[in-house]
Motif scaffolding. Structure first.
Motif: not given
Length: 268
Positions: A103-107, A114-120, A128-131, A148-155
């Motif tokens: 969800e977060i990496a899609f945008g 770099d999706a991994d860096a953006a999600v992190k 949010l926790r890693w797990d 999660v909704a906020i994180a998906s936009i921040i990413a």
């Protein structure tokens, strides 16, 4: 450069029996790094304004301009939506992926980041926790879904972050946490805009208030001067302390507090 509305009107279901003008001939500007609350009662046109900001809908008349790009320009809409991130009132309505990570990496993936860096970075900001990344976004609590909704936009690293009634489903603790996140985002140079019906949220967390009433802007200014308005005229409820002050004034007229103490033999 800012977001600008130039004499914007929007009509739903135009040329049908259900035609309704949501906003009419409104103009305002949002500067870089600004925090703005847009207030109004249900049906006043607030959410329509948000959807116009990132081109989900386009003006019936007038122009919406984002950093010099007009939202009616189809060649610019991809870049506009990258710069203007919108979180809807019910976050689960914008979920579609099997896991929180997806969800977060899609945008970021769609924008070539770099999706991994953006999600992190996004989950760090919202706390949010890693797990949680392997879980389904649909199985989360209300507060977690909001994060999660906020994180998906921040990413996606937008310049402007827009929230539609963001605390409507949150308990007081989660709402407080949400506004702490907004402070962090603003300190990072983001422009933060929310739609709310809560005057208290506006005065305690934002610099500027814009009030929409029957599709028109009836107030646009600093939140301190905002409290001097008769908010009930626009279907808004003043904060408890303001209501208490007004009730005392109505009950006591021009009497000073010293006169009240003397008349009622009160010792303080």
């Amino acid at each position: 450069m800012p977001i600008e509305f130039e004499k914007v009107s929007y009509v739903y279901d135009k040329k049908t029996p259900f035609e309704k003008e949501a906003i009419s001939d409104i103009s305002f500007k949002i500067e870089d790094g600004e925090s703005l609350s847009i207030l109004g009662k249900t049906g006043s046109g607030k959410s329509t304004i948000l959807q116009l900001m990132n081109g989900i809908i386009r003006p019936t008349t007038g122009k919406v301009i984002v950093d010099g790009m007009v939202t009616t320009d189809k060649d610019k809409i991809f870049e506009i939506r990258k710069r203007v991130g919108l979180v809807f009132q019910n976050p689960e309505h914008q979920f579609f992926a099997d896991t929180v990570y997806q969800e977060i990496a899609f945008g970021p993936k769609n924008f070539g980041m770099d999706a991994d860096a953006a999600v992190k970075e996004a989950i760090r900001i919202v706390g949010l926790r890693w797990d949680i990344l392997s879980r389904s976004p649909f199985a989360l609590s209300g507060g977690e879904k909001r994060k999660v909704a906020i994180a998906s936009i921040i990413a996606c690293d937008p310049k402007y972050l827009i929230f539609d009634e963001p605390t409507s489903s949150l308990d007081p603790s989660s709402a407080k946490n949400f506004f702490e996140i907004l402070k962090t985002l603003k300190s990072n140079g983001k422009s933060v805009i929310i739609v709310t019906h809560s005057v208290e949220e506006a005065i305690y967390n934002f610099d500027r208030a814009l009030v929409v009433f029957n599709g028109k802007i009836v107030f646009d200014g600093n939140v301190k001067s905002f409290l001097e308005e008769d908010l009930t005229m626009y279907g808004l409820l003043p904060p408890p302390m303001v209501r208490l002050r007004e009730n005392i004034k109505k009950a006591c007229g021009n009497l000073r507090i010293e006169d009240l103490i003397r008349q009622n033999d009160i010792t303080i």
